[in-house]
Design an enzyme around this catalytic site. Structure first.
Site, mmCIF file in Angstrom:
data_model
loop_
_atom_site.group_PDB
_atom_site.id
_atom_site.type_symbol
_atom_site.label_atom_id
_atom_site.label_comp_id
_atom_site.label_asym_id
_atom_site.label_seq_id
_atom_site.Cartn_x
_atom_site.Cartn_y
_atom_site.Cartn_z
ATOM 1 N N ASP A 12 0.854 -1.265 0.030
ATOM 2 C CA ASP A 12 -0.017 -0.129 0.039
ATOM 3 C C ASP A 12 1.010 1.219 0.069
ATOM 4 O O ASP A 12 0.589 2.083 -0.724
ATOM 5 C CB ASP A 12 -0.842 -0.163 1.199
ATOM 6 C CG ASP A 12 -0.142 -0.002 2.511
ATOM 7 O OD1 ASP A 12 0.901 -0.581 2.594
ATOM 8 O OD2 ASP A 12 -0.825 0.167 3.421
ATOM 9 N N TYR A 13 2.000 1.161 0.767
ATOM 10 C CA TYR A 13 2.777 2.493 0.980
ATOM 11 C C TYR A 13 3.460 2.592 -0.578
ATOM 12 O O TYR A 13 3.701 3.767 -0.952
ATOM 13 C CB TYR A 13 3.989 2.270 2.076
ATOM 14 C CG TYR A 13 4.735 3.396 2.247
ATOM 15 C CD1 TYR A 13 4.354 4.507 2.845
ATOM 16 C CD2 TYR A 13 6.180 3.103 1.567
ATOM 17 C CE1 TYR A 13 5.224 5.534 2.842
ATOM 18 C CE2 TYR A 13 6.800 4.171 1.548
ATOM 19 C CZ TYR A 13 6.493 5.474 2.328
ATOM 20 O OH TYR A 13 7.533 6.608 2.231
ATOM 21 N N CYS A 14 4.102 1.554 -1.015
ATOM 22 C CA CYS A 14 4.766 1.621 -2.267
ATOM 23 C C CYS A 14 4.020 2.131 -3.333
ATOM 24 O O CYS A 14 4.527 2.890 -4.218
ATOM 25 C CB CYS A 14 5.542 0.451 -2.580
ATOM 26 S SG CYS A 14 6.739 -0.199 -1.421
ATOM 27 N N SER A 29 1.074 3.796 -3.189
ATOM 28 C CA SER A 29 0.828 5.356 -3.020
ATOM 29 C C SER A 29 1.976 6.156 -3.504
ATOM 30 O O SER A 29 1.652 7.316 -3.820
ATOM 31 C CB SER A 29 0.499 5.605 -1.586
ATOM 32 O OG SER A 29 1.583 5.391 -0.756
ATOM 33 N N LYS A 30 3.246 5.830 -3.093
ATOM 34 C CA LYS A 30 4.133 6.636 -3.461
ATOM 35 C C LYS A 30 4.734 6.667 -4.905
ATOM 36 O O LYS A 30 5.071 7.708 -5.517
ATOM 37 C CB LYS A 30 5.488 6.211 -2.747
ATOM 38 C CG LYS A 30 5.647 6.432 -1.182
ATOM 39 C CD LYS A 30 5.410 8.098 -0.975
ATOM 40 C CE LYS A 30 5.166 8.447 0.341
ATOM 41 N NZ LYS A 30 5.303 10.201 0.515
#
Length: 290
Positions: free
Chosen positions: A175-177, A179-180
């Protein structure tokens, strides 16, 4: 550095060269194709456009079952009838992938009615064809909810069972990767869009692991190559980049090498780089911060 790490570092360039050469030669060699006769394929946005053709192609190449998701019943029904005439079992359900609860509900219905999905095709998408300033907020939200978040909901709905069937564990921090990556794509588009607007520019900062509460517990295998950054250094470099009208800032400088490698390296070589740098294991003790 222990003996094993030293040996890995010595043989790492050889491994990468091997994978690059192998990837260069492989297109010239015949490859064994995946047998689709046992596969249950679900295609989002399967009623029209590329989704419709994907459904017909999977059926043509031997898929056991095809499931169509979409928002327009007329299109879904027509496509399902076409595929059924081809001799392939086909089902359709009305589902808006932007609606998380609807995705989970229909995923449950698929499992109960058809069985486990083994191939998920995230095809659903919308496009408004307007500039950022001309596009209303609801339309922007709609495109993000369908084109990006929709893939999260469908993947969360079906991936756990796929992994369970293959006896493998869940990957970390997707999710973090994602979004970035989405943020980077947005900034690249915005930077290009502002080329004809003198006096207005963008600076995109891409720092690696930074020693903050947010990344507490994260470990890096080779801190000499990719040293954890101090937040005050990131802040200083960012302000300097803004003052210099620099479009992109990579921190530390070694990240430039990874960006360059990614532009031409075959996927298998990139996977070896991830393993070598410990990207797969450094998250095991990572706690994160909401």
């Amino acid at each position: 550095m222990d003996l094993i790490s030293a040996c890995r570092m010595v043989f790492f360039p050889v491994q990468i060269l091997y994978h690059v050469l192998r990837a260069s030669v492989s297109p010239l060699l015949p490859r064994r194709k995946k047998d689709l006769s046992r596969e249950v394929v679900l295609i989002t946005g399967g009623g029209r456009g590329i989704g419709r053709h994907l459904a017909k192609e999977f059926a043509k190449q031997g898929a056991k079952k095809v499931i169509l998701w979409g928002r327009t019943e007329k299109c879904l029904k027509e496509t399902a009838e076409e595929i059924s005439l081809m001799g392939t079992e086909c089902h359709y359900l009305i589902c808006d992938v932007a609606n998380r609860e609807e995705v989970y509900k229909q995923a449950k219905a698929v499992r109960e009615k058809v069985g486990d999905v083994t191939i998920l095709v995230n095809n659903a998408a919308v496009v408004h064809g307007k500039s950022l300033m001309d596009c209303d907020d609801d339309a922007l939200l709609k495109s993000q909810h369908i084109n990006t978040l929709g893939q999260f909901w469908t993947t969360k709905a079906f991936l756990p069972r796929m992994l369970e069937l293959q006896h493998v564990s869940n990957p970390w921090a997707i999710d973090y990767c994602t979004s970035k990556a989405s943020s980077l794509a947005f900034m690249e588009s915005l930077t290009l869009g502002l080329l004809d607007c003198p006096g207005v520019g963008c600076t995109t900062v891409l720092p690696f692991h930074t020693n903050t509460e947010m990344f507490q517990g994260m470990r890096v295998r080779f801190p000499q190559l990719f040293p954890p950054l101090k937040p005050e250094v990131v802040a200083q470099k960012t302000v300097e980049a803004v003052r210099a009208d620099k479009a992109f800032l990579y921190l530390p400088w070694t990240m430039h090498a990874l960006v360059a490698l990614k532009s031409f390296m075959p996927q298998i070589a990139l996977e070896e780089i991830h393993k070598f740098t410990g990207s797969y294991t450094c998250m095991n003790t990572f706690k994160g911060r909401t």
